[in-house]
Design an enzyme around this catalytic site. Structure first.
Site, mmCIF file in Angstrom:
data_model
loop_
_atom_site.group_PDB
_atom_site.id
_atom_site.type_symbol
_atom_site.label_atom_id
_atom_site.label_comp_id
_atom_site.label_asym_id
_atom_site.label_seq_id
_atom_site.Cartn_x
_atom_site.Cartn_y
_atom_site.Cartn_z
ATOM 1 N N GLU A 210 2.921 6.060 4.255
ATOM 2 C CA GLU A 210 2.452 5.163 5.390
ATOM 3 C C GLU A 210 2.850 5.570 6.741
ATOM 4 O O GLU A 210 3.132 4.819 7.857
ATOM 5 C CB GLU A 210 2.687 3.846 5.401
ATOM 6 C CG GLU A 210 2.369 3.089 4.051
ATOM 7 C CD GLU A 210 2.788 1.931 3.547
ATOM 8 O OE1 GLU A 210 3.438 1.243 4.272
ATOM 9 O OE2 GLU A 210 2.708 1.467 2.516
ATOM 10 N N GLU B 295 -1.272 2.212 -2.712
ATOM 11 C CA GLU B 295 -0.701 1.046 -2.717
ATOM 12 C C GLU B 295 -1.711 0.053 -1.968
ATOM 13 O O GLU B 295 -2.295 0.490 -1.028
ATOM 14 C CB GLU B 295 0.523 1.045 -1.450
ATOM 15 C CG GLU B 295 1.885 1.444 -1.969
ATOM 16 C CD GLU B 295 3.079 1.175 -1.054
ATOM 17 O OE1 GLU B 295 3.123 -0.191 -0.300
ATOM 18 O OE2 GLU B 295 3.953 2.024 -0.915
#
Ligand code: BMA
Length: 371
Positions: free
Chosen positions: A186, A291
């Site tokens: 991320e 995710e």
């Protein structure tokens, strides 16, 4: 004549793709097989994954060898199991209080079930001692070779390498269990200390390459596939801004909660997955939605309408190999409804069963021998 060139070009593409292999030239046989199996799976199926699936569930956290909310709901286990090594080498439990000894046992259990394990790392800030969300300082530069905290970073990598080496099965001939390792995830977001506003792309890439080289060459870890998993991004250029290179990445991922949440759109999810899947195909890599999830799943048809059908209906986005939803927290005081997987009795269960029964999704019992 032109047609011959086109045919030749297509054949070359197939040849290139057929030769695709993990970045580690010394990858173990099982690791190579996992990589190949995932490339085969992507033709027709998407594996379902769940974070911390065996460790605890919504409202339970007593030790079980093989319990998971997913299994309590549909009678099968996820095909992919996510784990996190945040705080490894610092204490005997991870940041979510999962014992590393138990994690090792569960990873062995997953392997014996024929499933796949993937590890992320919410690494504490080595410079300040704060957690992964402590972004106050320019940490990445400080842990690169020559930096003030490089030694500490190496110790962390050593702790991870020791753990990775301990993931093995067999009596006389021990076999290491292949893992999809997904560090520094991320980074297109600003919440972790390795996020884009806190380091330059050059620093991020240097950190990634150092990490891979150290684990592979210094510590002889040869059972990892490396996953690159930015959060949402604008376009291919943005996605690749911190890309460490084809020699350093096996899997191109995406962590995307935004597009499947209240204020997002599945069209955007599909647009981004198309970019990721295409970039992966061009490079002979694997693509995945590494995710995702909708916290507490308020939308009863979320599993199919927001997630599966939009992906399945797109010929390029549907080439991702797995979708992993985040953890079902054990009713933690500050986050009582922090769950992203199904829970028995929840209003999303009928829709989850449609997701489960769809011929495209594969759970652990659907997997052919993948190693
Ligand atoms: C986050 C949350 C946190 C957790 C972290 C690592 O997204 O679930 O509660 O500590 O992941 O698992």
């Amino acid at each position: 004549m032109r047609r011959h060139y086109i045919t030749l070009f297509i054949l070359c593409l197939f040849a290139l793709a057929a030769n695709a292999q993990p970045i580690d030239p010394s990858a173990t046989r099982a690791t190579v097989r996992l990589f190949e199996s995932l490339r085969e799976v992507q033709e027709d199926h998407i594996l379902y994954g769940h974070q911390d699936a065996l460790s605890y569930g919504y409202h339970w956290n007593e030790y079980h060898k093989r319990r998971s909310d997913v299994n309590d709901v549909c009678g099968d286990f996820p095909a992919v199991f996510g784990w996190d090594v945040g705080k490894i080498g610092q204490q005997d439990r991870n940041l979510d209080k999962v014992s590393f000894d138990h994690m090792r046992d569960w990873i062995k259990q997953v392997y014996k079930m024929g499933g796949i394990s993937t590890i992320s790392w919410h690494m504490d800030n080595p410079l300040t001692g704060g957690n992964a969300w402590d972004t106050g300082e320019r940490v990445v530069a400080s842990i690169l070779p020559g930096g003030s905290h490089h030694e500490l970073y190496r110790q962390r990598l050593d702790a991870f390498a020791d753990f990775a080496h301990s993931l093995r099965v067999g009596f006389i001939f021990k076999k290491k269990i292949p893992i999809i390792f997904r560090p520094f995830h991320e980074h297109t977001g600003s919440w972790f200390w390795w996020g884009q506003p806190h380091c330059t792309p050059e620093e991020y890439i240097a950190l990634w390459r150092y990490t891979v080289d150290y684990l592979r060459e210094e510590r002889g870890v040869h059972h990892l596939l490396y996953g690159y998993s930015p959060d949402v991004f604008r376009d291919a250029g943005h996605y690749l801004e911190c890309y460490p290179g084809d020699d350093y990445v096996d899997l191109l991922g995406l962590d995307d909660y935004h597009d499947v949440g209240d204020h997002g759109s599945s069209d955007e999810l599909v647009r981004r997955l198309r970019i990721v899947a295409q970039l992966a195909a061009d490079r002979g890599k694997i693509a995945a939605l590494t995710e995702t999830g909708s916290e507490a799943i308020p939308d009863e048809s979320w599993w199919t309408e927001r997630l599966l059908y939009p992906i399945k209906n797109d010929p390029i986005a549907s080439r991702i190999t797995y979708i992993l939803t985040w953890r079902n927290a054990n009713h933690e005081h500050d986050r009582p409804d922090h769950h992203y997987g199904p829970v028995p009795g929840h209003s999303c269960v009928p829709d989850f069963m449609r997701f489960y029964e769809d011929e495209m999704t594969w759970f652990v019992s659907d997997l052919p021998g993948i190693y």
